[in-house]
Design a protein around this motif. Sequence first.
Motif, PDB file in Angstrom:
ATOM      1  N   SER A 298       1.857  -7.420  -6.087  1.00 40.10           N
ATOM      2  CA  SER A 298       0.396  -7.501  -6.070  1.00 40.10           C
ATOM      3  C   SER A 298      -0.074  -7.215  -7.488  1.00 40.10           C
TER       4      SER A 298
ATOM      5  N   LEU B 243      -5.352  -9.373 -10.013  1.00 40.22           N
ATOM      6  CA  LEU B 243      -6.025 -10.627  -9.664  1.00 40.22           C
ATOM      7  C   LEU B 243      -5.689 -11.130  -8.269  1.00 40.22           C
ATOM      8  N   GLN B 244      -4.555 -10.683  -7.715  1.00 37.43           N
ATOM      9  CA  GLN B 244      -4.080 -11.319  -6.494  1.00 37.43           C
ATOM     10  C   GLN B 244      -3.247 -10.369  -5.636  1.00 37.43           C
ATOM     11  N   ASP B 245      -3.486 -10.452  -4.319  1.00 32.32           N
ATOM     12  CA  ASP B 245      -2.637  -9.730  -3.376  1.00 32.32           C
ATOM     13  C   ASP B 245      -1.320 -10.478  -3.245  1.00 32.32           C
TER      14      ASP B 245
ATOM     15  N   THR C 244      -0.889 -13.570  -0.970  1.00 33.42           N
ATOM     16  CA  THR C 244      -1.496 -14.866  -1.306  1.00 33.42           C
ATOM     17  C   THR C 244      -0.832 -15.566  -2.505  1.00 33.42           C
ATOM     18  N   VAL C 245       0.303 -15.057  -2.975  1.00 28.49           N
ATOM     19  CA  VAL C 245       0.970 -15.657  -4.143  1.00 28.49           C
ATOM     20  C   VAL C 245       1.485 -17.066  -3.834  1.00 28.49           C
TER      21      VAL C 245
ATOM     22  N   ARG D 290      -2.900  -5.510  -2.203  1.00 30.26           N
ATOM     23  CA  ARG D 290      -2.673  -4.674  -3.391  1.00 30.26           C
ATOM     24  C   ARG D 290      -3.106  -3.228  -3.163  1.00 30.26           C
TER      25      ARG D 290
ATOM     26  N   ASN E  75       6.585 -20.267  -5.859  1.00 35.92           N
ATOM     27  CA  ASN E  75       5.292 -20.195  -5.173  1.00 35.92           C
ATOM     28  C   ASN E  75       4.751 -21.546  -4.717  1.00 35.92           C
TER      29      ASN E  75
END
Length: 171
Positions: free
Chosen positions: A38, A41-43, A46-47, A116, A163
């Motif tokens: 995490s 900007l991003q959890d 959701t990558v 995160r 990803n």
Amino acid sequence: LHLVALNLPYSGDMRADFQCFQQAQTAGLKSTYRAFLSSHLQDLATVVRKTDRYHLPIVNLKGETLFNNWESIFNGNGGQFNIYVPIYSFDGRNIMTDPSWPQKVIWHGSTANGIRLVSNYCEAWHTADMGTMGQASPLKTGKLLDQKVYSCSNQFIVLCIENSFVSDPQG
């Protein structure tokens, strides 16, 4: 989607996405790899692209299945996986047995659901300060998202996830 480890352990101060990208390229892998972390900007959950979260298995470098799909990592059981299926580094070493990773622990900075944890992700992976904490998971638990807190000065395993799936046009 391949789940692969960086070739060396890292402290909490890392340029993980760049390292994942660079080591995947060096290994001759064509798709994009992002850190299994995490970030600010991003959890972690959701990558991976939405379109690839349900139908593609998560496999090691040799194609052996670790998870049925990306979503199954975040179903609340801490990312339980079969510890007898090895996780390999980009240069082909088994991180579970290779002495290059003396501590069999992976950084993730997330809750068991892949959200995160701002208090426990080494200041968005920019510090190796002993007094700062990061969320990590000992691999012996058989979980990628076990909820343990460690000092960011520790050198732990960093995983990278492919990803987005890129099919081989020659295939």
